[in-house]
Scaffold this motif. Structure first.
Motif, mmCIF file in Angstrom:
data_model
loop_
_atom_site.group_PDB
_atom_site.id
_atom_site.type_symbol
_atom_site.label_atom_id
_atom_site.label_comp_id
_atom_site.label_asym_id
_atom_site.label_seq_id
_atom_site.Cartn_x
_atom_site.Cartn_y
_atom_site.Cartn_z
ATOM 1 N N VAL A 211 0.674 -1.364 0.039
ATOM 2 C CA VAL A 211 -0.115 -0.068 -0.091
ATOM 3 C C VAL A 211 0.936 1.277 0.127
ATOM 4 C CG1 VAL A 211 -1.991 -1.165 1.428
ATOM 5 C CG2 VAL A 211 -0.194 0.174 2.513
ATOM 6 N N ASN A 212 2.221 1.132 0.311
ATOM 7 C CA ASN A 212 3.284 2.252 0.425
ATOM 8 C C ASN A 212 4.119 2.091 -0.222
ATOM 9 O OD1 ASN A 212 3.406 4.815 1.541
ATOM 10 N ND2 ASN A 212 4.232 4.110 3.424
ATOM 11 N N ALA A 213 4.128 1.909 -1.603
ATOM 12 C CA ALA A 213 5.590 1.787 -2.252
ATOM 13 C C ALA A 213 6.093 2.972 -2.637
ATOM 14 C CB ALA A 213 5.302 0.663 -3.356
ATOM 15 N N LYS A 214 5.253 3.936 -2.891
ATOM 16 C CA LYS A 214 5.844 5.203 -3.752
ATOM 17 C C LYS A 214 6.837 5.700 -2.962
ATOM 18 C CE LYS A 214 1.985 6.269 -6.661
ATOM 19 N NZ LYS A 214 0.472 6.633 -6.614
ATOM 20 N N ARG A 215 6.555 6.072 -1.443
ATOM 21 C CA ARG A 215 7.564 6.659 -0.688
ATOM 22 C C ARG A 215 8.863 5.525 -0.626
ATOM 23 N NH1 ARG A 215 2.771 7.453 2.448
ATOM 24 N NH2 ARG A 215 2.386 9.812 2.744
ATOM 25 N N ALA A 216 8.721 4.406 -0.687
ATOM 26 C CA ALA A 216 9.985 3.441 -0.545
ATOM 27 C C ALA A 216 10.551 3.678 -1.780
ATOM 28 C CB ALA A 216 9.616 1.911 -0.346
ATOM 29 N N LEU A 222 16.469 8.650 -3.048
ATOM 30 C CA LEU A 222 17.345 9.776 -2.259
ATOM 31 C C LEU A 222 18.537 9.231 -1.828
ATOM 32 C CD1 LEU A 222 14.314 11.257 -0.091
ATOM 33 C CD2 LEU A 222 15.619 12.437 -1.894
ATOM 34 N N VAL A 223 18.717 8.011 -1.680
ATOM 35 C CA VAL A 223 19.853 7.511 -0.980
ATOM 36 C C VAL A 223 20.983 7.274 -1.974
ATOM 37 C CG1 VAL A 223 21.003 5.285 0.205
ATOM 38 C CG2 VAL A 223 18.764 6.041 1.110
ATOM 39 N N GLN A 224 20.273 6.765 -3.309
ATOM 40 C CA GLN A 224 21.204 6.818 -4.496
ATOM 41 C C GLN A 224 21.825 8.231 -4.642
ATOM 42 O OE1 GLN A 224 18.608 4.438 -6.853
ATOM 43 N NE2 GLN A 224 19.577 2.616 -6.491
ATOM 44 N N ALA A 231 16.440 11.651 2.852
ATOM 45 C CA ALA A 231 15.993 10.125 3.187
ATOM 46 C C ALA A 231 15.742 9.507 4.752
ATOM 47 C CB ALA A 231 17.157 9.311 2.725
ATOM 48 N N ARG A 232 16.409 10.503 5.924
ATOM 49 C CA ARG A 232 16.025 10.026 6.872
ATOM 50 C C ARG A 232 14.549 10.590 7.169
ATOM 51 N NH1 ARG A 232 20.775 12.120 8.752
ATOM 52 N NH2 ARG A 232 19.967 13.860 9.843
ATOM 53 N N GLU A 233 14.403 11.766 6.776
ATOM 54 C CA GLU A 233 12.938 12.355 7.207
ATOM 55 C C GLU A 233 11.881 11.599 6.565
ATOM 56 O OE1 GLU A 233 14.751 16.934 7.322
ATOM 57 O OE2 GLU A 233 13.597 16.426 5.448
#
Ligand code: NGF
Length: 293
Positions: A211-216, A222-224, A231-233
């Motif tokens: 249900v929450n893949a877009k944020r992942a 962001l990490v890349q 990314a932490r936020e």
């Protein structure tokens, strides 16, 4: 982009009250994952699918329905591992016929298999198709742990292309990725995506991505890009959502969220899981409004 990289949902399965898979609703679950949640791939017949409580015929029918519903829009990995290895081989062959991108297999569990027996299990399954095989490492549920030396032997097996690493031992995760950059490494705890991503891993496979893949996906990007503060936020925002999901029966609340989207009749978990998820209706609505709109 490599089809096997990215964020994969460990697909939830809608059951009826009698424990049967509801294939009509399953098609809707696939649709939701792709069009609403924004997954890049699906991992079918894993823990989240409650697949270790299913027989092989039921698992095969799920593989067929998902392939039909996904219509080639996202990558598909079929988890075929189980104690009945002959059925695992049949499921692996079916996955290949259906056009799946990879197979995966949980470590054999329950009996205390030796390292030699476990490696033989992987070799036998890996040789049964030409698909890449992703070992499913989840000591929390399987009670099977590998040393680094066992991972080294595993990665030498032909067709073993990667590992789905669902453990909190980030030291071993780092060692695997640093010493084997050619191996596909997926992380399996959604709440620790950021910590795993900094080691440069290839993908994520988890329940909350239903249900929450877009944020992942965004967090991985962001990490890349080296944007660690943002990314932490974002991980904090994701974990506020995961906190309420974990407080509400995990698979049950995630299924209820998808059920509400299509206004479907009640869906159930599979016994011996607590079947009735209707008590989560109000909470699911609140979660959808607060985190998923
Ligand atoms: O549900 C579990 C139990 N783990 C999943 C995931 O690793 C399972 C994880 O997403 C999986 O990939 C599969 O279904 O095969 C968690 O639910 C999530 O991080 C919340 O704790 O370990």
């Amino acid at each position: 982009m490599n089809k096997l990289k990215g964020v994969f949902a460990a697909l939830l399965i809608p059951y009826d009250k009698d424990g049967k898979v509801n294939h009509e609703k399953l098609e809707k679950f696939v649709e939701y994952n792709i069009e609403v949640s924004g997954v890049q791939g699906l991992y079918i017949n894993g823990s989240t699918g409650e697949a270790f409580m299913l027989d092989s015929e039921e698992r095969k029918e799920i593989l067929k329905t998902v392939a039909k519903a996904a219509k080639g829009r996202v990558s598909l990995i079929a988890q075929v591992g189980q104690l009945n290895i002959y059925k695992a081989l049949e499921e692996a062959k079916l996955a290949e016929e259906l056009g799946y991108d990879a197979i995966s297999a949980v470590t054999p569990f329950y009996y205390k298999f030796s390292e030699e027996q476990i490696l033989e299990y992987y070799k036998t399954i890996a040789e049964s198709t030409s698909l890449p095989l992703i070992a499913y490492y989840i000591p929390l549920l399987s009670n099977v742990t590998f040393s680094m030396a066992t991972f080294e032997k595993l990665f030498k097996i032909k067709n073993v292309a990667g590992v789905k690493f669902t453990a909190t031992d980030l030291y071993t995760l780092e060692r695997i990725k640093a010493k084997h950059p050619e191996v596909l490494v997926y992380y399996g705890f959604d709440e620790q995506e950021l910590s795993a991503a900094v080691y440069g891993i290839d993908g994520f496979i988890g329940s909350t991505f239903n249900v929450n893949a877009k944020r992942a996906v965004k967090l991985h990007e962001l990490v890349q890009a080296g944007k660690l503060k943002e990314a932490r936020e974002l991980q904090a925002e994701i974990n506020d959502f995961i906190d309420v999901v974990l407080a509400n029966g995990l698979y049950a609340i995630l299924k209820e969220i998808i059920r509400q989207e299509f206004d479907m009749e009640t869906v159930y978990c599979r016994l011996p899981m607590t079947q009735d998820i209707s008590k989560y209706a109000d909470e699911a609505k609140k979660i959808r409004d607060k985190y998923l709109k």
